[in-house]
Every structure is written in C-alpha cells, then in structure tokens.
Design a protein around this motif. Structure first.
Motif, PDB file in Angstrom:
ATOM      1  N   SER A 233      -0.724   5.051 -10.704  1.00  0.00           N
ATOM      2  CA  SER A 233       0.289   5.441  -9.728  1.00  0.00           C
ATOM      3  C   SER A 233       0.039   4.713  -8.413  1.00  0.00           C
ATOM      4  CB  SER A 233       0.274   6.959  -9.489  1.00  0.00           C
ATOM      5  OG  SER A 233      -0.970   7.370  -8.961  1.00  0.00           O
ATOM      6  N   VAL A 234       1.111   4.525  -7.675  1.00  0.00           N
ATOM      7  CA  VAL A 234       1.064   3.887  -6.361  1.00  0.00           C
ATOM      8  C   VAL A 234       1.794   4.789  -5.378  1.00  0.00           C
ATOM      9  CG1 VAL A 234       1.701   1.884  -4.989  1.00  0.00           C
ATOM     10  CG2 VAL A 234       1.009   1.582  -7.374  1.00  0.00           C
ATOM     11  N   GLN A 235       1.167   5.052  -4.233  1.00  0.00           N
ATOM     12  CA  GLN A 235       1.801   5.837  -3.178  1.00  0.00           C
ATOM     13  C   GLN A 235       1.799   5.031  -1.893  1.00  0.00           C
ATOM     14  OE1 GLN A 235       0.548   9.975  -2.642  1.00  0.00           O
ATOM     15  NE2 GLN A 235       0.551   9.707  -0.423  1.00  0.00           N
ATOM     16  N   TYR A 236       2.952   5.032  -1.214  1.00  0.00           N
ATOM     17  CA  TYR A 236       3.083   4.341   0.063  1.00  0.00           C
ATOM     18  C   TYR A 236       3.521   5.351   1.115  1.00  0.00           C
ATOM     19  CZ  TYR A 236       4.524   1.077   3.708  1.00  0.00           C
ATOM     20  OH  TYR A 236       4.639   0.410   4.902  1.00  0.00           O
ATOM     21  N   ASP A 237       2.679   5.520   2.168  1.00  0.00           N
ATOM     22  CA  ASP A 237       2.989   6.471   3.230  1.00  0.00           C
ATOM     23  C   ASP A 237       4.003   5.876   4.195  1.00  0.00           C
ATOM     24  OD1 ASP A 237       1.105   8.153   2.109  1.00  0.00           O
ATOM     25  OD2 ASP A 237      -0.524   7.435   3.400  1.00  0.00           O
ATOM     26  N   LEU A 238       4.998   6.664   4.540  1.00  0.00           N
ATOM     27  CA  LEU A 238       6.050   6.242   5.466  1.00  0.00           C
ATOM     28  C   LEU A 238       5.738   6.720   6.874  1.00  0.00           C
ATOM     29  CD1 LEU A 238       9.176   7.098   3.267  1.00  0.00           C
ATOM     30  CD2 LEU A 238       8.062   4.878   3.525  1.00  0.00           C
ATOM     31  N   GLU A 239       5.897   5.855   7.834  1.00  0.00           N
ATOM     32  CA  GLU A 239       5.671   6.210   9.233  1.00  0.00           C
ATOM     33  C   GLU A 239       6.998   6.489   9.924  1.00  0.00           C
ATOM     34  OE1 GLU A 239       2.835   6.631  10.679  1.00  0.00           O
ATOM     35  OE2 GLU A 239       1.524   5.927   9.046  1.00  0.00           O
ATOM     36  N   ASP A 240       7.028   7.574  10.680  1.00  0.00           N
ATOM     37  CA  ASP A 240       8.173   7.899  11.534  1.00  0.00           C
ATOM     38  C   ASP A 240       9.472   8.056  10.766  1.00  0.00           C
ATOM     39  OD1 ASP A 240       6.492   7.721  13.777  1.00  0.00           O
ATOM     40  OD2 ASP A 240       6.798   5.544  13.880  1.00  0.00           O
ATOM     41  N   ASN A 241       9.390   8.473   9.505  1.00  0.00           N
ATOM     42  CA  ASN A 241      10.607   8.763   8.753  1.00  0.00           C
ATOM     43  C   ASN A 241      10.947  10.234   8.947  1.00  0.00           C
ATOM     44  OD1 ASN A 241      12.228   9.612   6.262  1.00  0.00           O
ATOM     45  ND2 ASN A 241      12.165   7.379   6.027  1.00  0.00           N
ATOM     46  N   SER A 242      12.178  10.518   9.263  1.00  0.00           N
ATOM     47  CA  SER A 242      12.570  11.881   9.611  1.00  0.00           C
ATOM     48  C   SER A 242      12.685  12.805   8.414  1.00  0.00           C
ATOM     49  CB  SER A 242      13.914  11.860  10.348  1.00  0.00           C
ATOM     50  OG  SER A 242      14.923  11.294   9.521  1.00  0.00           O
ATOM     51  N   ILE A 243      12.641  12.270   7.184  1.00  0.00           N
ATOM     52  CA  ILE A 243      12.812  13.100   5.988  1.00  0.00           C
ATOM     53  C   ILE A 243      11.614  12.991   5.047  1.00  0.00           C
ATOM     54  CG2 ILE A 243      14.229  13.536   3.951  1.00  0.00           C
ATOM     55  CD1 ILE A 243      16.635  12.574   5.500  1.00  0.00           C
ATOM     56  N   PHE A 244      11.200  11.769   4.738  1.00  0.00           N
ATOM     57  CA  PHE A 244      10.174  11.562   3.714  1.00  0.00           C
ATOM     58  C   PHE A 244       8.864  11.096   4.335  1.00  0.00           C
ATOM     59  CE2 PHE A 244      14.273  10.650   1.578  1.00  0.00           C
ATOM     60  CZ  PHE A 244      14.254  11.687   0.653  1.00  0.00           C
ATOM     61  N   THR A 245       7.758  11.591   3.778  1.00  0.00           N
ATOM     62  CA  THR A 245       6.436  11.171   4.245  1.00  0.00           C
ATOM     63  C   THR A 245       5.849  10.053   3.403  1.00  0.00           C
ATOM     64  OG1 THR A 245       5.293  12.816   2.882  1.00  0.00           O
ATOM     65  CG2 THR A 245       5.952  13.493   5.100  1.00  0.00           C
ATOM     66  N   ASP A 246       6.255   9.950   2.147  1.00  0.00           N
ATOM     67  CA  ASP A 246       5.727   8.891   1.293  1.00  0.00           C
ATOM     68  C   ASP A 246       6.608   8.728   0.073  1.00  0.00           C
ATOM     69  OD1 ASP A 246       4.602  10.544  -1.070  1.00  0.00           O
ATOM     70  OD2 ASP A 246       3.608  11.482   0.646  1.00  0.00           O
ATOM     71  N   LEU A 247       6.427   7.613  -0.603  1.00  0.00           N
ATOM     72  CA  LEU A 247       7.089   7.313  -1.871  1.00  0.00           C
ATOM     73  C   LEU A 247       6.015   7.056  -2.926  1.00  0.00           C
ATOM     74  CD1 LEU A 247       9.856   4.849  -0.624  1.00  0.00           C
ATOM     75  CD2 LEU A 247      10.095   7.305  -1.052  1.00  0.00           C
ATOM     76  N   GLN A 248       6.248   7.550  -4.147  1.00  0.00           N
ATOM     77  CA  GLN A 248       5.293   7.379  -5.231  1.00  0.00           C
ATOM     78  C   GLN A 248       5.993   6.868  -6.481  1.00  0.00           C
ATOM     79  OE1 GLN A 248       2.796  10.886  -5.966  1.00  0.00           O
ATOM     80  NE2 GLN A 248       3.325  11.671  -3.938  1.00  0.00           N
ATOM     81  N   ALA A 249       5.256   6.112  -7.276  1.00  0.00           N
ATOM     82  CA  ALA A 249       5.739   5.664  -8.576  1.00  0.00           C
ATOM     83  C   ALA A 249       4.540   5.530  -9.502  1.00  0.00           C
ATOM     84  CB  ALA A 249       6.485   4.342  -8.469  1.00  0.00           C
ATOM     85  N   GLY A 250       4.764   5.744 -10.778  1.00  0.00           N
ATOM     86  CA  GLY A 250       3.648   5.668 -11.707  1.00  0.00           C
ATOM     87  C   GLY A 250       4.083   5.492 -13.141  1.00  0.00           C
ATOM     88  N   VAL A 251       3.107   5.125 -13.973  1.00  0.00           N
ATOM     89  CA  VAL A 251       3.300   4.909 -15.401  1.00  0.00           C
ATOM     90  C   VAL A 251       2.272   5.737 -16.157  1.00  0.00           C
ATOM     91  CG1 VAL A 251       3.190   3.214 -17.270  1.00  0.00           C
ATOM     92  CG2 VAL A 251       4.235   2.588 -15.086  1.00  0.00           C
TER      93      VAL A 251
END
Length: 965
Positions: free
Chosen positions: A495-513
């Motif tokens: 899995s890969v997670q990317y943290d979002l900065e200063d996004n008003s709704i989401f803190t991070d996005l994840q994807a995995g196999v």
C-alpha cells in the motif's frame, strides 16, 4: 503529565499469563511511550508492552486520529490493570471504524484459555464452547464461517476443515491486541460479513526497557475429572517471554513460549436425531401406533488430555527514521487426546425394534418408552471411541515499511499453513449368544428411557450385568475414519499513502494491492474391521474380549445410577488377533468407496485493489472525520475431485489397498467473479467527549470452503433410477451484504469510562444451504445419466444432493456498552463496573427434520440476546473480579454426531472468578476459577423436549505466580 484515572478493569492480575508481546516492567509509575500498549502485573505494578507489528492504519487510518490517539496514550500513567483498558477505549474512540478492542493486559489478565474468552466480553460477540472452552466466535448474529480473521494483517488458515477459525489454537499469552471491526473500510482485507477480527503481536523495539523477561506458571485442577475414566484432574499453564534491544535501539528481538496441559473432560447424555420418518412403534409388524422415533441415545464419558504449545519469534530492524523491516513467525500446536467410553443404544427406528409404554412430546415425537429387539440391529452397544485431534498453525512473513515526508509505503509477504488430523475411531462391542463359536447371535435386549428436555434424562437396561460379563461381550466393529485437512495461504500486500497538506476535506490518499493464493485439501481414508450387530459366518468374526484389555467402569456424580460398562482397549484386542489398522483411500464398491468422493482440493486465487481517502473537515461548526473508499475484489475458485461413473467407464485408478477401480473420473470445476466493495465511515464530533458515527459498506464472505469440493457419488435405486450425492458445489457464489451502522458514543472525563449505543442492519444477498432435488434433470448441468443394462435406455432421473445459493436475509440489531470506574467515594472508589448488551434478529428460517416433524430453525450463530457484565475491586495490593457472560439460544451445526447436525444450543450463563495478591514489586500470586457454576452445554432438536447433547465439563481452578524482571 495528566494523571488519568483507572478505567474499568474487566479483570486483574494482568502480569500473569503474559508472554511475548505483552511485557516489560517499568516500575511503579512508569509512563508509556506514544503508541505503546500498557500491561500490568497481577498486583498492579506497571509494565509496558510494545506497539503492534501490524500497520496502525488498520486501526486508525486517519492522520488526525493517529495524532490524537498518540497524544492520549502518551499522557497515561499506568497504576494497575485499568491502564491498558483505557488504551482499549482510546483505540475505539479514535478509530475510523466502529470497533471494539482488547489489549494485552485485558487478554493476559483474564482467566482465559484462549483469546476467544476475552473477545466474548465485547458487545455483540459470543462463542460456541467446544470441549468446554470457547472456540468458534459468532459475531452480530453470524457464525464463524462469515468472520475474517488475521494475525498481523495476514489471513489465518483454519484447522476446522471449514471457514471458521478455532480460536483455542491461539494462546492469549502470545497476542498483544485483538480488534473486532464491526464496520469495514477499503483498506481492510475482505471476508467478514459478520465482522473482522484482527489479532496483533508486539514490536520489541517499542519496549520501554532494553531487556525484559517474564515468567508465568499456574497449576490447574478440574473438578469433573474424577468422574471420568482416563482423565487426570491436574494440569498447568506456563509461559516465558523475552524482549531485547540492541545496536543503539535499532535491532529488536522478541521470543515467546506458552504451553498449556489440562485434562480433556466431558460427561454426555445424548439423544440422537430422528430420521424424519413417521414410523410404527411395532416396526416388525408394521402396525399400530406411529410416531417420530429417535435413532437412539448415548451415555458417554470423554477422557484424555489436551496439550497446546505456542511459539513466537520477532526480529525488527529500524536503521533510521525512514525504514523498518520486520520478520516474524508464529506457530501453535494443539494435541487433543480424547477417548469416549460408555453406551450407544441403537437402533430405535431401525426396523426390528418394538416400542412399548411410549411417552410423547410435541408433534407426536417419541421422548421415552421401552425399546426391545429380537436379536438383529437393535443393541445397547458398548463404545470405545477415539476422537483424538492434532492441529497446527504456522504463520510468518516479512514486512517492510518506508516513511519519508508525506509518503508512506508498506509491503508484506506471508505464508500460512494449518493442518488438522482427526483420528476418528468408532468401536462397538455387543453381547452375543454362542460367543467364540462359528455362529454367534446378538442377544435380545431391552432399554427403558425417558428424555428430560435440557436436563439429564433416564436410561436403564433389562439385564445390565451382561454388558460387563466377558463371557457375553465381543468386539463387533472397529472403524478408523480419519479427517485430514490442509489449509494454506500465500499472500502479498502493498500500500501507498500520501499525506495532503492544507486540504479542507481530505488528509491523505491511499491505494494498495492484495494477492492471496488459498489452497485447501481434504484427505479421507478408512480402515474397517467387522460390522455392527453381525454374528458368525463372515470373514471378519466377532472378537472375544479378555480381562487384560478391559476394565469395569461405573458412573459417579450426576450420572451415577446409569449401568456400568466395560472400558475396552480396542487396539489391544485387535493386536491380540494380529490386526493393525491401516486407513487408506478405498475405491472398492464393497468397502468405504465414499472416501474417494469426499477427498479433493479447492483453490481460491484472490486479486484485490483498493483506494481510500481519509476525511478531516468541518461541518456546521463541528469536526467531521472518517474515510471513503472502494475495494475491487477478483476471485477465481476451482475444485478437483472424483466423480463416480458406471463401472468400466471410468479412468483406472488403484487405491491404497491395491484395488483397481474403473468407477471414477477426475473432475475439475470452477468459476470466477469480481465484486466492487464501496465503504464510507463518518464520525461527527459534537464536542471532546461526544460523537456520532455513521457507516455504510458492502462486504463479502467467500463460500464455505468444504462446501466447494467437486466430488460426487452416484447410486441406483429399484434398478430404475439414477441418483447423485455429495452435497457440494464449486460453483457457489459468495455472500455479499450491504451494512449500515449508526452509533452514539460518550466518553467520560479522564478516560474513566464510556457509554455507547448503536443500531445496525445487514442485507445479505444469499446463504449457502444443502438441498436434495427429486426427479432432477441431470442433463441440465452436464451430468450424463448411465444406461440401464436391463432396458438399454438411460436410468430415470432421481435425486440430486448438492449445496446451493439460497435466498438471503436481513439482520437488524442494537448494541450498547457502559463502563465506569471511580463512581463511588472513599474506599469504594476502587470498585468498578462494566456491562454490554446486544440484541439481534432476522426473519431467516430453514427447515430441519432431525427432531422428527419439520421445524423452522433460526439463522446459525444468531442469539437474539448476548450480554456480559463485570464487577471488580482493586486497591493495588489485593484485587478481585467476577465476570459473567450470557447468550440466548442459537442454532449451530456443531452437534456431536458422526456427521454435523443442525441443532439448537440452549441459552447459557457462565461465570469466571479471579483474585490476585501482590507479594513484591516483581512477584504476584493469583487464584482463579473458570466456569464457576459448572454450566453445561445443552442442545435439542427443534423443541427442548427433543434432547440433543448435554455435556458437563466441570469447574477449573488455577493457582500460580508471575515473575517479571
């Protein structure tokens, strides 16, 4: 530092029974590090267990939730067992899913045989007691076949021969934390329509001390064992655990060992099922009154011993802040030696018995009377059964984590294997006229019986002395029918997670196999000498018994008054005549040819992809957190086995006894499917202490794996009709369900307690059932009907037994939980209380005739009411705890019989008691009692008057000590 109050302690003395993953003494007022899990000794001293090996995103994937959890955990000063329960509450509070958690101290400090006992104290979770201890878990009204179970994020294989996990395979000493996920999210491995249970072990690098050692030892005594032949009342449990950090805290090593030895104890009064036929009481005459007649009854003592040994090893390398590499292995072996001695009165409905003085129950079922036989079939058989089972589970893998700024990457490769070998020996001896001659005949016999519902009934024989007279008794049949299963998983997830900065709704996005290859193998063999009820004139005559291989046993305690019986050393009897059992695959139509049909393999190949986004925003002036995601699951399933065909038309194959058969063809069938599984979890935070959760998701459970075996047998009836049996199908579709949850949670100040209440609904699309179709069109599914040699035309279409996808149902329920400590002043402030309750209902119903007339039964695993409560007192030196668990009646197919039988388990309440006393900083003593009231398990067919199995296991007493260095 904020000094938190002690939260509810479900039990005390938690340093006892703590092995690897849950120990490392820190002193009287040691503070845990962020992310650690606290554990205490029996007297309340503080120890700290390491964080779990599993990816914490499976518990709290939201970045803000992780930060809040770490902050909460870092402010805990542990002053007794309740500190770890505080952590359990905090994990639940800050998780993105609705879940319940038990941490190491909860597990290690409870009087548990396995983690199953600890799980049953959670809302909506219950267990089926097998051999007197919790084994199969039921969750939110569904059986263990619909529960996904992982260890450190890795799917666990099963030793049950089906889908459900036998949790008594997992010692509580080796598990650091267990989480019951009531709702799903995209990053969770699919498989749990009921729930998902994630067990986790510990990371030795996060242990507070550089070196720690924990030794635990307890002796046990079973109060029922003296009434059971072959059972030793004494036993023990012990564990040793070591954790160490090396190379400037970059290398961690953890080793754990846990062993349990105890008697296998059970006394049973068994009413056997009816065949569903409305039969004459005078069967030879075929006239007079009729009733639904049970096939017989059993009186049996089960004795033996149980030995479980578990090992755990972990090596963690964390060279810098970016990398962590973990290699770990878990192995558990459970050897259950079980011998059953007593009587089996059969066959009340076999065609030669006469029933007088009948007692009738509802629906004109026979619940008592006098049964006599005329020397054929009906007999009060003396039994000498061996149901010894050896099981083993191995789970291991390599996990790599990399973190750099907003990027988080994880990869995990794993291998798991479960093996189960059930010896399953069925031995019968009967009284004969002319024993030792060429033509012995079965003696005339008589049984007077009366079922007593869910209480012990009565049974007496007209001439009880004949059953202990060696001049009369001979061994008629010795059959060995092993059940051997292998269950293997090879998995890889990343899995890969990317943290979002200063996004008003989401803190991070994840994807995995996720990739998993699941292989299942059923290996059926048999070896049989003789046959029930037979006399002379056969190639395998009745074998006389001798004093050297028998002894007389009389009943004691609650079963006293039943006829005495012979305890037979059946292997010694065979050896005296030069016979040695050698079970093999048998394809001879005159032998045990069913072994070829019931053997086979199943393969499941899973390929998943998931996407998930964590939410942290503001709505109407309040914080809103959670996640939204989608999981795509593709599965290819197939099964290989043998299909029975007309003799001479099949592929020649030789069985284990050297017989070459031409009556079977290899068969391989399968299918594939893709399911899209969306999920949404939302938490609306009213203030710091109150929040509302809403969750909706689509979840999946794969078909019960033994129901997918492809083997099929066939037979002809009346010389005209072709029939197919087997009961299984590799073309079964999976179960999917739309689930909805709404939950309110209030957390008291300083983590001193909680109150939760919630409702849920599950709309399940299908359930798998077994069915027999009459006059089935075999050509419609590609089965060729053979030619009838008498007519030159195909046989007529007859019955077809298979498994199929029946219509689904809806489950609805309500759950609530309350926990509170320090609610009374003064000395009473050391008193704590906790309770939970779950109500579940479903309109589902299936039909069974095992009790006689057709009866509609509820969904297997569903108890309408499940509850538990705990009261404890802890002043730091002395502690005491009593815990009670209750579940109302439920349906299960784990009835004791030659084959599984669908029966009702009666409602039951069990109590456990524990006390502990702290001698020194490092040494604690404890005393505990399991099953305080000696509650039996009670089953019945359809209605309580149709007695099933009553099993008494006894109370178990423990006394021991814990040493923590």
């Amino acid at each position: 530092m904020i000094l938190k109050r002690n939260l509810l302690a479900v039990a005390l003395a938690t340093g006892l029974c703590t092995a690897f993953g849950a120990q490392a003494a820190t002193g009287d007022t040691g503070q845990t590090v962020p992310g650690s899990t606290a554990q205490t000794s029996a007297a309340g001293t503080t120890t700290t267990a390491a964080t779990t090996n599993a990816d914490t995103s499976t518990t709290t994937s939201n970045q803000k939730s992780q930060q809040q959890l770490a902050k909460s955990l870092s402010t805990v000063t542990v002053t007794g067992f309740s500190g770890s329960v505080e952590k359990s509450i905090d994990y639940q509070r800050y998780a993105d899913t609705i879940q319940s958690v038990v941490t190491a101290a909860d597990i290690g400090g409870l009087p548990d045989q396995s983690i199953a006992d600890a799980l049953t104290r959670l809302p909506g979770v219950s267990a089926e007691r097998i051999a007197g201890q919790a084994s199969q878990i039921n969750c939110r009204g569904l059986s263990g076949n619909f529960i996904e179970t992982t260890l450190d994020g890795r799917e666990q294989p099963s030793t049950s021969g089906t889908n459900y996990i036998q949790f008594d395979q997992y010692p509580s000493e080796l598990i650091n934390m267990a989480t019951v996920y009531k709702t799903s999210q995209a990053s969770l491995i699919e498989g749990g329509v009921g729930c998902t249970i994630g067990m986790e072990t510990a990371n030795p690098l996060d242990n507070k001390k550089d070196q720690s050692l924990n030794v635990d030892a307890r002796g046990s005594y079973d109060g029922q064992a003296h009434d059971v032949t072959g059972a030793n009342a004494m036993g023990y449990r012990m564990s040793v655990a070591y954790q160490g950090k090396f190379l400037d805290n970059t290398l961690g090593v953890g080793l754990g060992f846990a062993q349990m030895y105890q008697p296998h104890v059970s006394e049973q009064y068994v009413g056997e099922a009816s065949n569903g036929n409305y039969a004459y009481l005078n069967q030879p005459a075929a006239s007079g009154p009729q009733a639904y007649i049970p096939s017989g009854l059993q009186l049996q003592q089960n004795g033996g011993e149980e030995r479980r040994t578990g090992y755990l090893a972990t090596v963690v390398w964390r060279p810098d802040d970016h990398w962590q590499i973990t290699g770990d292995t878990y192995y558990s072996r459970f050897d259950d030696t079980s011998f059953g001695y007593g009587f089996r009165s059969q066959t009340f409905n076999g065609g030669s018995a006469i029933v007088t003085n009948p007692i009738y129950g509802p629906g004109n079922t026979l619940t008592g009377g006098t049964v006599t036989g005329a020397g054929t079939q009906f007999s009060n058989e003396t039994t000498a059964d061996n149901d010894t089972t050896d099981t083993g589970v191995f789970s291991g893998g390599l996990n790599v984590k990399w973190n750099n700024g907003p990027w988080h990457v994880e990869a995990d490769a794993s291998l798991s294997h479960a093996m189960s070998n059930d010896v399953n020996v069925d031995t019968t001896a009967d009284p004969y006229n002319g024993l030792g001659t060429a033509t012995p005949t079965l003696m005339n016999q008589s049984t007077n019986f009366a079922f007593n519902g869910t209480k012990i009934g009565s049974a007496s024989f007209a001439n009880p002395g004949m059953y202990t007279n060696l001049n009369d008794m001979g061994l008629a049949e010795y059959g060995v029918y092993p059940y051997v299963y292998h269950d293997r998983d090879k998995g890889f997830r990343t899995s890969v997670q990317y943290d979002l900065e200063d996004n008003s709704i989401f803190t991070d996005l994840q994807a995995g196999v996720y990739i998993n290859n699941h292989a299942y193998e059923a290996d059926r063999t048999a070896w049989v000498y003789g046959a029930e009820y037979t006399g002379g004139g056969t190639s395998q005559p009745v074998l006389p018994l001798s004093g050297s291989d028998t002894s007389v046993v009389c009943w004691r305690g609650s079963f006293s008054g039943f006829p005495c019986f012979l305890k037979i050393n059946a292997p010694a009897v065979l050896a005296a005549y030069g016979l040695k059992p050698n079970p093999q695959l048998d394809l001879n139509p005159n032998g045990q040819s069913w072994t070829g049909v019931e053997s086979g393999t199943v393969s499941e190949k899973v390929r998943d992809l998931f996407f998930q986004a964590d939410i942290d925003t503001t709505l109407w002036g309040h914080s809103l957190t959670g996640n939204i995601g989608l999981r795509a699951s593709h599965t290819s399933q197939s099964s290989s086995g043998l299909e029975e065909v007309p003799t001479g038309t099949g592929v020649p194959m030789t069985d284990g006894f050297g017989y070459t058969s031409t009556s079977y063809d290899p068969i391989n069938l399968g299918m594939s499917y893709t399911k899209w599984l969306p999920s949404l979890n939302l938490i609306y935070h009213w203030d710091d202490n109150d929040q509302t959760r809403f969750a909706v998701s689509k979840v999946l459970s794969r078909p019960t794996i033994n129901y997918m075996l492809a083997g099929a047998g066939s037979y002809e009836t009346n010389g005209t009709t072709f029939n197919v049996w087997g009961g299984y199908s590799p073309l079964l579709r999976p179960l999917t369900a739309m689930t909805y949850d709404l939950d309110y949670e209030h957390y008291f100040d300083n983590s001193s307690g909680l109150f939760t209440a919630g409702v849920f609904a599950k709309h399940v699309n299908t359930f798998i059932e077994q069915v027999t179709y009459n006059q089935f069109n075999f050509a419609s599914i590609g089965i060729s009907v053979p030619i009838n040699p008498a007519t030159g035309q195909p046989y007529l279409d007859g019955s077809y037994s298979t498994a199929f996808n029946a219509p689904g149902t809806t489950l609805r329920g309500f759950e609530t939980s309350f926990q509170k400590t320090h609610f009374l002043p003064g000395i009473w402030s050391n008193l704590g209380f906790g309770a939970n309750y779950a109500f579940t209902q479903s309109p589902y119903g299936s039909t069974t005739n095992l009790g006689g007339p057709n009866v509609v039964t509820a969904l297997p695993g569903l108890s309408r009411n499940v509850a538990s409560a705990q009261v404890f007192y802890d002043n730091g030196t002395f502690s005491g705890n009593i815990t009670g668990t209750y579940r109302s009646k439920f349906v299960s197919d784990s009835q004791i019989a030659v084959t599984n039988q669908l029966v009702y388990f009666d409602s039951e309440t069990t109590y456990d008691l524990q006390t502990a006393y702290k001698l020194t900083q490092n040494v604690s003593l404890l005393f505990q009692v399991l099953n305080l009231t000696n509650t039996p398990t009670r089953t019945y067919f359809g209605v309580p008057s149709n007695t099933g199995t009553l099993q008494y296991f006894g109370r178990t007493f423990y006394a021991g000590f814990n040493l923590s260095l």
